[in-house]
Design a protein around this motif. Structure first.
Motif, PDB file in Angstrom:
ATOM      1  N   GLY A 134      -0.465  -1.196  -1.736  1.00  0.00           N
ATOM      2  CA  GLY A 134      -1.423  -0.117  -1.560  1.00  0.00           C
ATOM      3  C   GLY A 134      -1.551   0.676  -2.847  1.00  0.00           C
ATOM      4  O   GLY A 134      -0.550   0.949  -3.517  1.00  0.00           O
ATOM      5  N   THR A 135      -2.754   1.025  -3.231  1.00  0.00           N
ATOM      6  CA  THR A 135      -2.992   1.716  -4.496  1.00  0.00           C
ATOM      7  C   THR A 135      -2.621   3.189  -4.387  1.00  0.00           C
ATOM      8  O   THR A 135      -3.096   3.890  -3.490  1.00  0.00           O
ATOM      9  CB  THR A 135      -4.468   1.596  -4.899  1.00  0.00           C
ATOM     10  N   PRO A 136      -1.772   3.697  -5.295  1.00  0.00           N
ATOM     11  CA  PRO A 136      -1.410   5.122  -5.270  1.00  0.00           C
ATOM     12  C   PRO A 136      -2.648   6.017  -5.357  1.00  0.00           C
ATOM     13  O   PRO A 136      -3.594   5.724  -6.089  1.00  0.00           O
ATOM     14  CB  PRO A 136      -0.534   5.281  -6.524  1.00  0.00           C
ATOM     15  N   GLY A 137      -2.625   7.092  -4.582  1.00  0.00           N
ATOM     16  CA  GLY A 137      -3.730   8.034  -4.602  1.00  0.00           C
ATOM     17  C   GLY A 137      -4.895   7.660  -3.715  1.00  0.00           C
ATOM     18  O   GLY A 137      -5.924   8.347  -3.720  1.00  0.00           O
ATOM     19  N   THR A 138      -4.760   6.563  -2.953  1.00  0.00           N
ATOM     20  CA  THR A 138      -5.819   6.150  -2.023  1.00  0.00           C
ATOM     21  C   THR A 138      -5.283   6.190  -0.601  1.00  0.00           C
ATOM     22  O   THR A 138      -4.088   6.364  -0.364  1.00  0.00           O
ATOM     23  CB  THR A 138      -6.317   4.724  -2.325  1.00  0.00           C
ATOM     24  N   GLU A 139      -6.170   6.001   0.361  1.00  0.00           N
ATOM     25  CA  GLU A 139      -5.750   6.032   1.759  1.00  0.00           C
ATOM     26  C   GLU A 139      -4.865   4.843   2.125  1.00  0.00           C
ATOM     27  O   GLU A 139      -4.220   4.841   3.168  1.00  0.00           O
ATOM     28  CB  GLU A 139      -6.978   6.050   2.673  1.00  0.00           C
ATOM     29  N   ASP A 140      -4.807   3.838   1.251  1.00  0.00           N
ATOM     30  CA  ASP A 140      -3.970   2.666   1.518  1.00  0.00           C
ATOM     31  C   ASP A 140      -2.635   2.706   0.765  1.00  0.00           C
ATOM     32  O   ASP A 140      -1.900   1.719   0.762  1.00  0.00           O
ATOM     33  CB  ASP A 140      -4.716   1.383   1.110  1.00  0.00           C
ATOM     34  N   GLU A 141      -2.292   3.835   0.137  1.00  0.00           N
ATOM     35  CA  GLU A 141      -1.104   3.852  -0.712  1.00  0.00           C
ATOM     36  C   GLU A 141       0.187   3.605   0.067  1.00  0.00           C
ATOM     37  O   GLU A 141       1.184   3.156  -0.503  1.00  0.00           O
ATOM     38  CB  GLU A 141      -1.002   5.173  -1.472  1.00  0.00           C
ATOM     39  N   ALA A 142       0.210   3.881   1.368  1.00  0.00           N
ATOM     40  CA  ALA A 142       1.421   3.695   2.164  1.00  0.00           C
ATOM     41  C   ALA A 142       1.586   2.268   2.674  1.00  0.00           C
ATOM     42  O   ALA A 142       2.610   1.942   3.288  1.00  0.00           O
ATOM     43  CB  ALA A 142       1.429   4.667   3.345  1.00  0.00           C
ATOM     44  N   VAL A 143       0.603   1.399   2.420  1.00  0.00           N
ATOM     45  CA  VAL A 143       0.699   0.014   2.889  1.00  0.00           C
ATOM     46  C   VAL A 143       1.835  -0.685   2.131  1.00  0.00           C
ATOM     47  O   VAL A 143       1.879  -0.648   0.899  1.00  0.00           O
ATOM     48  CB  VAL A 143      -0.629  -0.741   2.665  1.00  0.00           C
ATOM     49  N   PRO A 144       2.772  -1.319   2.831  1.00  0.00           N
ATOM     50  CA  PRO A 144       3.909  -1.961   2.154  1.00  0.00           C
ATOM     51  C   PRO A 144       3.453  -3.080   1.216  1.00  0.00           C
ATOM     52  O   PRO A 144       2.453  -3.762   1.460  1.00  0.00           O
ATOM     53  CB  PRO A 144       4.746  -2.529   3.311  1.00  0.00           C
ATOM     54  N   SER A 145       4.198  -3.267   0.148  1.00  0.00           N
ATOM     55  CA  SER A 145       3.923  -4.367  -0.784  1.00  0.00           C
ATOM     56  C   SER A 145       4.215  -5.698  -0.110  1.00  0.00           C
ATOM     57  O   SER A 145       5.089  -5.800   0.760  1.00  0.00           O
ATOM     58  CB  SER A 145       4.777  -4.227  -2.043  1.00  0.00           C
ATOM     59  N   ARG A 146       3.489  -6.719  -0.530  1.00  0.00           N
ATOM     60  CA  ARG A 146       3.702  -8.048   0.039  1.00  0.00           C
ATOM     61  C   ARG A 146       3.456  -9.097  -1.039  1.00  0.00           C
ATOM     62  O   ARG A 146       2.506  -9.001  -1.813  1.00  0.00           O
ATOM     63  CB  ARG A 146       2.763  -8.274   1.227  1.00  0.00           C
ATOM     64  N   TRP A 147       4.313 -10.111  -1.068  1.00  0.00           N
ATOM     65  CA  TRP A 147       4.190 -11.216  -2.016  1.00  0.00           C
ATOM     66  C   TRP A 147       3.272 -12.283  -1.457  1.00  0.00           C
ATOM     67  O   TRP A 147       3.179 -12.472  -0.250  1.00  0.00           O
ATOM     68  CB  TRP A 147       5.559 -11.837  -2.280  1.00  0.00           C
ATOM     69  N   PHE A 148       2.584 -13.004  -2.359  1.00  0.00           N
ATOM     70  CA  PHE A 148       1.831 -14.188  -1.954  1.00  0.00           C
ATOM     71  C   PHE A 148       2.098 -15.303  -2.949  1.00  0.00           C
ATOM     72  O   PHE A 148       2.407 -15.062  -4.107  1.00  0.00           O
ATOM     73  CB  PHE A 148       0.330 -13.898  -1.807  1.00  0.00           C
ATOM     74  N   THR A 149       1.974 -16.524  -2.469  1.00  0.00           N
ATOM     75  CA  THR A 149       2.370 -17.678  -3.281  1.00  0.00           C
ATOM     76  C   THR A 149       1.204 -18.327  -4.007  1.00  0.00           C
ATOM     77  O   THR A 149       1.355 -18.771  -5.148  1.00  0.00           O
ATOM     78  CB  THR A 149       3.071 -18.742  -2.424  1.00  0.00           C
ATOM     79  N   PHE A 150       0.027 -18.414  -3.364  1.00  0.00           N
ATOM     80  CA  PHE A 150      -1.070 -19.146  -4.009  1.00  0.00           C
ATOM     81  C   PHE A 150      -2.386 -18.397  -4.053  1.00  0.00           C
ATOM     82  O   PHE A 150      -3.168 -18.595  -4.968  1.00  0.00           O
ATOM     83  CB  PHE A 150      -1.272 -20.533  -3.383  1.00  0.00           C
ATOM     84  N   CYS A 151      -2.690 -17.530  -3.094  1.00  0.00           N
ATOM     85  CA  CYS A 151      -3.970 -16.827  -3.178  1.00  0.00           C
ATOM     86  C   CYS A 151      -3.995 -15.583  -2.308  1.00  0.00           C
ATOM     87  O   CYS A 151      -3.206 -15.422  -1.380  1.00  0.00           O
ATOM     88  CB  CYS A 151      -5.144 -17.739  -2.816  1.00  0.00           C
ATOM     89  N   ALA A 152      -4.933 -14.714  -2.640  1.00  0.00           N
ATOM     90  CA  ALA A 152      -5.262 -13.549  -1.827  1.00  0.00           C
ATOM     91  C   ALA A 152      -6.761 -13.345  -1.939  1.00  0.00           C
ATOM     92  O   ALA A 152      -7.407 -13.899  -2.843  1.00  0.00           O
ATOM     93  CB  ALA A 152      -4.510 -12.307  -2.295  1.00  0.00           C
TER      94      ALA A 152
END
Length: 323
Positions: A136-154
């Motif tokens: 989640g991007t700091p300073g936005t409404e999504d900043e509290a969304v937990p980080s998540r890893w991905f292997t090949f695409c998003a």
């Protein structure tokens, strides 16, 4: 060697009998603990326990599709990347597409992949791969969304919407097939509210923003996906050894969709989608995708709900993988 085998019993291309054969084959070569997942997130929890070192696990084997692999990777990297300390990862493909395993050069058949895995262990073949992380991007409404890893695409926008539709169909009992994906892609196009006026902006430090994107696909490797045995290259230069690549499209009219769909279907390691309304950015370490309206987000083919801002990080040395 002590190893943990994480088995997804819902894997679409392996039967219970096949899984038993694979377990016996692996157990003949290592001290193996096989655990069948029982709930969403169980594979992540098992891999996290292995990463914490309580049972001296040296290898975690994921038997399932890309979703199972993603959970295992997020469990292993719960405290962050440390390839010299963490257990190694091995993959036995059991899903409908298996992009991560195939991008590593592994056979798409579970039995053949098990044989290749055993050969690789005997010959000590492994590589350290880079991975992507979304936060989640700091300073936005999504900043509290937990980080998540991905292997090949998003993806933020159109392709995530397609995946969301496919997941809805699978919950209704439909089998995951390439034909199902193509049908849902067509329906998503017909109902896409932002196809003429893109809402996505790509921002990176020291560069001009790239705005008005309708579609944004983030690739950590190439190919992006497979249609049967045909590899599809959204960002042909993407690599497990580099940062992240982004393909953005700023128009999705009927003619543009037909053109870019044809380019994807005929793409190669040398050339992907291109043209006036296509933007490709290579080897990024940090960037953010903002949207003027909430859009669906997907990672490794898993629909994660709506987001307005996502910050991506490419980590070049994240995890050791048996190849």
């Amino acid at each position: 060697m002590r190893a943990l085998l994480v088995v997804n019993p819902a894997a679409t291309t392996t039967s219970a009998r096949t899984r038993d054969v694979l377990i016996h084959a692996l157990a003949s070569e290592m001290k193996l603990e096989a655990v069948t997942t029982e709930y969403r997130g169980h594979a992540r929890d098992l891999a996290r326990q292995a990463a914490e070192g309580k049972d001296d696990i040296e290898l975690v084997v994921a038997l399932g599709g890309d979703g199972t692999v993603n959970e295992v990777v997020n469990g292993l990297l719960h405290q962050g990347p440390d390839p010299d300390r963490l257990p190694r990862l091995a993959v036995v493909p059991g899903g409908s597409t298996n992009v991560f395993a195939r991008a590593l050069g592994l056979p798409n058949d579970a039995v053949e992949a098990t044989g290749a895995l055993l050969d690789a262990l005997r010959e000590n073949r492994e590589r350290t791969v880079g991975l992507g992380m979304a936060s989640g991007t700091p300073g936005t409404e999504d900043e509290a969304v937990p980080s998540r890893w991905f292997t090949f695409c998003a993806g933020l926008g159109f392709d995530a919407g397609v995946i969301g539709r496919v997941e809805q169909q699978r919950e209704r009992g439909r089998k995951s097939t390439h034909a199902l994906y193509l049908r849902q892609a067509f329906r998503q196009f017909l109902e896409e509210p932002h196809r003429r006026n893109g809402t996505i902006t790509l921002e990176r430090a020291g560069e001009e923003p790239i705005s008005d994107l309708v579609l944004s696909i983030v690739c950590n490797t190439s190919p992006w996906t497979f249609l049967g045995n045909r590899p599809v290259y959204a960002s042909p230069k993407a690599s497990f050894d580099k940062g992240l690549d982004v393909l953005g499209l700023s128009r999705m009219s009927t003619a543009a969709l037909a053109r870019y769909a044809t380019q994807l279907l005929t793409s190669s390691p040398e050339r992907g989608p291109h043209g006036k309304h296509a933007t490709t950015v290579h080897d990024l370490t940090d960037f953010t995708l903002h949207s003027k309206a909430p859009l669906p987000l997907q990672m490794d083919g898993d629909h994660l709900g709506l987001r307005t801002s996502v910050t991506f990080t490419g980590v070049r040395r994240a995890l050791r993988v048996i190849v």
